[in-house]
Design an enzyme around this catalytic site. Structure first.
Site, mmCIF file in Angstrom:
data_model
loop_
_atom_site.group_PDB
_atom_site.id
_atom_site.type_symbol
_atom_site.label_atom_id
_atom_site.label_comp_id
_atom_site.label_asym_id
_atom_site.label_seq_id
_atom_site.Cartn_x
_atom_site.Cartn_y
_atom_site.Cartn_z
ATOM 1 N N LYS A 33 -75.836 105.488 24.112
ATOM 2 C CA LYS A 33 -77.158 105.180 23.548
ATOM 3 C C LYS A 33 -78.259 105.247 24.604
ATOM 4 O O LYS A 33 -79.297 105.856 24.395
ATOM 5 C CB LYS A 33 -77.170 103.766 22.933
ATOM 6 C CG LYS A 33 -76.195 103.548 21.808
ATOM 7 C CD LYS A 33 -76.383 102.176 21.169
ATOM 8 C CE LYS A 33 -76.066 101.022 22.102
ATOM 9 N NZ LYS A 33 -74.647 100.927 22.479
ATOM 10 N N ARG A 70 -78.953 94.459 16.476
ATOM 11 C CA ARG A 70 -77.501 94.314 16.602
ATOM 12 C C ARG A 70 -76.919 93.383 15.556
ATOM 13 O O ARG A 70 -75.710 93.204 15.509
ATOM 14 C CB ARG A 70 -77.177 93.746 17.983
ATOM 15 C CG ARG A 70 -76.664 94.786 18.982
ATOM 16 C CD ARG A 70 -76.451 94.035 20.250
ATOM 17 N NE ARG A 70 -75.563 94.607 21.197
ATOM 18 C CZ ARG A 70 -75.949 95.364 22.222
ATOM 19 N NH1 ARG A 70 -77.190 95.734 22.352
ATOM 20 N NH2 ARG A 70 -75.073 95.752 23.113
ATOM 21 N N ARG A 97 -68.056 103.300 34.520
ATOM 22 C CA ARG A 97 -69.509 103.368 34.718
ATOM 23 C C ARG A 97 -69.938 102.577 35.956
ATOM 24 O O ARG A 97 -69.469 101.469 36.191
ATOM 25 C CB ARG A 97 -70.175 102.790 33.470
ATOM 26 C CG ARG A 97 -71.674 102.776 33.519
ATOM 27 C CD ARG A 97 -72.248 102.691 32.137
ATOM 28 N NE ARG A 97 -72.220 101.343 31.580
ATOM 29 C CZ ARG A 97 -72.810 101.023 30.426
ATOM 30 N NH1 ARG A 97 -73.412 101.955 29.702
ATOM 31 N NH2 ARG A 97 -72.750 99.799 29.966
ATOM 32 N N ARG A 99 -71.379 96.811 36.126
ATOM 33 C CA ARG A 99 -71.961 95.697 35.371
ATOM 34 C C ARG A 99 -70.869 94.678 35.079
ATOM 35 O O ARG A 99 -69.746 95.056 34.756
ATOM 36 C CB ARG A 99 -72.535 96.220 34.048
ATOM 37 C CG ARG A 99 -73.960 96.678 34.161
ATOM 38 C CD ARG A 99 -74.429 97.403 32.917
ATOM 39 N NE ARG A 99 -74.151 96.707 31.656
ATOM 40 C CZ ARG A 99 -74.580 97.142 30.465
ATOM 41 N NH1 ARG A 99 -75.288 98.248 30.387
ATOM 42 N NH2 ARG A 99 -74.295 96.477 29.372
ATOM 43 N N ARG A 154 -66.890 92.843 23.565
ATOM 44 C CA ARG A 154 -68.120 93.496 23.070
ATOM 45 C C ARG A 154 -67.806 94.408 21.881
ATOM 46 O O ARG A 154 -68.607 94.521 20.948
ATOM 47 C CB ARG A 154 -68.776 94.313 24.194
ATOM 48 C CG ARG A 154 -69.410 93.414 25.269
ATOM 49 C CD ARG A 154 -69.709 94.179 26.531
ATOM 50 N NE ARG A 154 -70.742 95.176 26.389
ATOM 51 C CZ ARG A 154 -70.914 96.196 27.243
ATOM 52 N NH1 ARG A 154 -70.101 96.352 28.277
ATOM 53 N NH2 ARG A 154 -71.882 97.051 27.065
HETATM 54 P P1 AMP Z 1 -76.388 96.548 26.266
HETATM 55 O O1 AMP Z 1 -76.912 96.951 27.610
HETATM 56 O O2 AMP Z 1 -77.232 97.053 25.120
HETATM 57 O O3 AMP Z 1 -74.917 96.879 26.090
HETATM 58 O O4 AMP Z 1 -76.507 94.941 26.191
HETATM 59 C C1 AMP Z 1 -75.842 94.114 27.123
HETATM 60 C C2 AMP Z 1 -75.749 92.689 26.576
HETATM 61 O O5 AMP Z 1 -77.076 92.175 26.339
HETATM 62 C C3 AMP Z 1 -75.039 92.541 25.232
HETATM 63 O O6 AMP Z 1 -73.639 92.471 25.368
HETATM 64 C C4 AMP Z 1 -75.649 91.244 24.709
HETATM 65 O O7 AMP Z 1 -75.105 90.111 25.366
HETATM 66 C C5 AMP Z 1 -77.105 91.367 25.170
HETATM 67 N N1 AMP Z 1 -77.934 92.062 24.155
HETATM 68 C C6 AMP Z 1 -78.535 93.284 24.270
HETATM 69 N N2 AMP Z 1 -79.207 93.609 23.151
HETATM 70 C C7 AMP Z 1 -79.033 92.568 22.294
HETATM 71 C C8 AMP Z 1 -79.454 92.309 20.966
HETATM 72 N N3 AMP Z 1 -80.202 93.191 20.268
HETATM 73 N N4 AMP Z 1 -79.098 91.125 20.400
HETATM 74 C C9 AMP Z 1 -78.360 90.221 21.080
HETATM 75 N N5 AMP Z 1 -77.895 90.408 22.328
HETATM 76 C C10 AMP Z 1 -78.225 91.565 22.936
#
Ligand code: AMP
Length: 213
Positions: free
Chosen positions: A13, A88, A127, A160, A171
Site C-alpha cells: 500500500k 481500518r 523489510r 520496524r 496484524r
Molecule cells: P501501518 O504502517 O499502516 O501498517 O500501521 C502500523 C500500525 O499503526 C498499525 O498496526 C496500527 O497499530 C496503527 N495504525 C495505522 N493506521 C491505523 C488506523 N487507521 N486505525 C488504527 N490503527 C492504525
C-alpha cells in the site's frame, strides 16, 4: 484524484500510494507514518499509540479520524489524496464518509491490492527502513549494498518493531477481523477495484492506474 489504498499489511500500500501521489499531484496520507512520527516525537498522542502499535493492535478510531481530518486541510491535499492504512474499521469508514460528504469531496475509488497472506508475510519480514530518509529496502527483493546501511543516505537500516514475526501474525488477524469488513462497505456502493498485487512494483502500479481510470 481521491483514492483509498487498501490491502493486508505487506501488500504494498505505502509503495503504491507514494507513486500515485507523486504522479497525480495528490497528498499521501499514511496513518501508520503519522502515528510513528507521533511516537518518535514523544507527544501525548504518541505515548498513547505506542503500546497498541508495538503489539500490532489498532489505535482508537477517534485518534486516527482526528489525524486524518486535520491532515486533509493541508495545502498539498488540495488536488486530492491517497489514503493508505485508513480506514481500518467500519466505524472509521463511516466517519470518513461523513467527513468527505461535509467537504464535498467524494471518493473516486477504493483500490484493494490483493496478495496472498504468505507472500505479504514474506515481504514484511524482510523489510528494512532507513531511519534517516525513510527509504525502504527488502533483504531479498530490493537489497541494500550493506544490510545495515542505507544505500541512499548512509543512515542506519532498521526493522520496524511490528514487522517481527509474532506481531505480523497478530496484524494479519486484526486485518481479517476488523478491516476485511471495510471492503464490503465499499463493494456495496460500487467503489471497490481489486488489483493483483503480485510481481514488480511498476507492474502493480500500471494495473492500478488502468483500474481506476
Ligand atoms: P501501518 O504502517 O499502516 O501498517 O500501521 C502500523 C500500525 O499503526 C498499525 O498496526 C496500527 O497499530 C496503527 N495504525 C495505522 N493506521 C491505523 C488506523 N487507521 N486505525 C488504527 N490503527 C492504525
Amino acid at each position: 484524484m481521491r483514492l483509498l489504498i487498501m490491502g493486508t499489511p505487506g501488500a504494498g500500500k505505502g509503495t503504491q500510494a507514494k507513486l500515485l501521489a507523486t504522479q497525480f499531484n495528490a497528498c499521501h496520507i499514511s496513518t501508520g507514518d503519522m502515528l510513528r512520527e507521533a511516537v518518535r516525537s514523544g507527544s501525548p498522542l504518541g505515548r498513547e499509540a505506542r503500546r497498541a502499535m508495538d503489539e500490532g493492535r489498532l489505535v482508537p478510531d477517534d485518534v486516527v479520524v482526528g489525524l486524518v481530518e486535520e491532515r486533509l486541510d493541508s495545502p498539498d491535499c488540495a488536488q486530492g489524496f491517497l489514503l493508505d492504512g485508513f480506514p481500518r474499521t467500519v466505524a472509521q469508514a463511516r466517519a470518513l464518509d461523513a467527513l468527505l460528504a461535509r467537504r464535498k469531496e467524494p471518493l473516486d475509488g477504493v483500490v484493494l491490492i490483493a496478495l496472498p497472506p504468505e507472500r505479504a508475510v514474506e515481504r514484511l519480514s524482510g523489510r528494512r527502513v532507513c531511519e534517516g530518509c525513510g527509504t525502504m529496502f527488502h533483504l531479498r527483493f530490493d537489497p541494500p549494498a550493506d544490510p545495515n546501511q542505507c544505500t541512499r543516505c548512509g543512515g542506519p537500516l532498521l526493522q520496524r518493531d511490528d514487522d517481527r514475526e509474532e506481531t505480523i501474525r497478530h496484524r494479519m488477524d486484526v486485518y481479517a477481523r476488523e478491516t476485511a469488513p471495510v471492503l464490503e462497505h465499499y463493494r456495496a456502493v460500487g467503489l471497490l477495484r481489486e488489483i493483483d498485487g503480485a510481481g514488480e512494483r511498476e507492474d502493480v502500479y500500471r494495473r492500478i492506474v488502468a483500474g481506476v481510470q
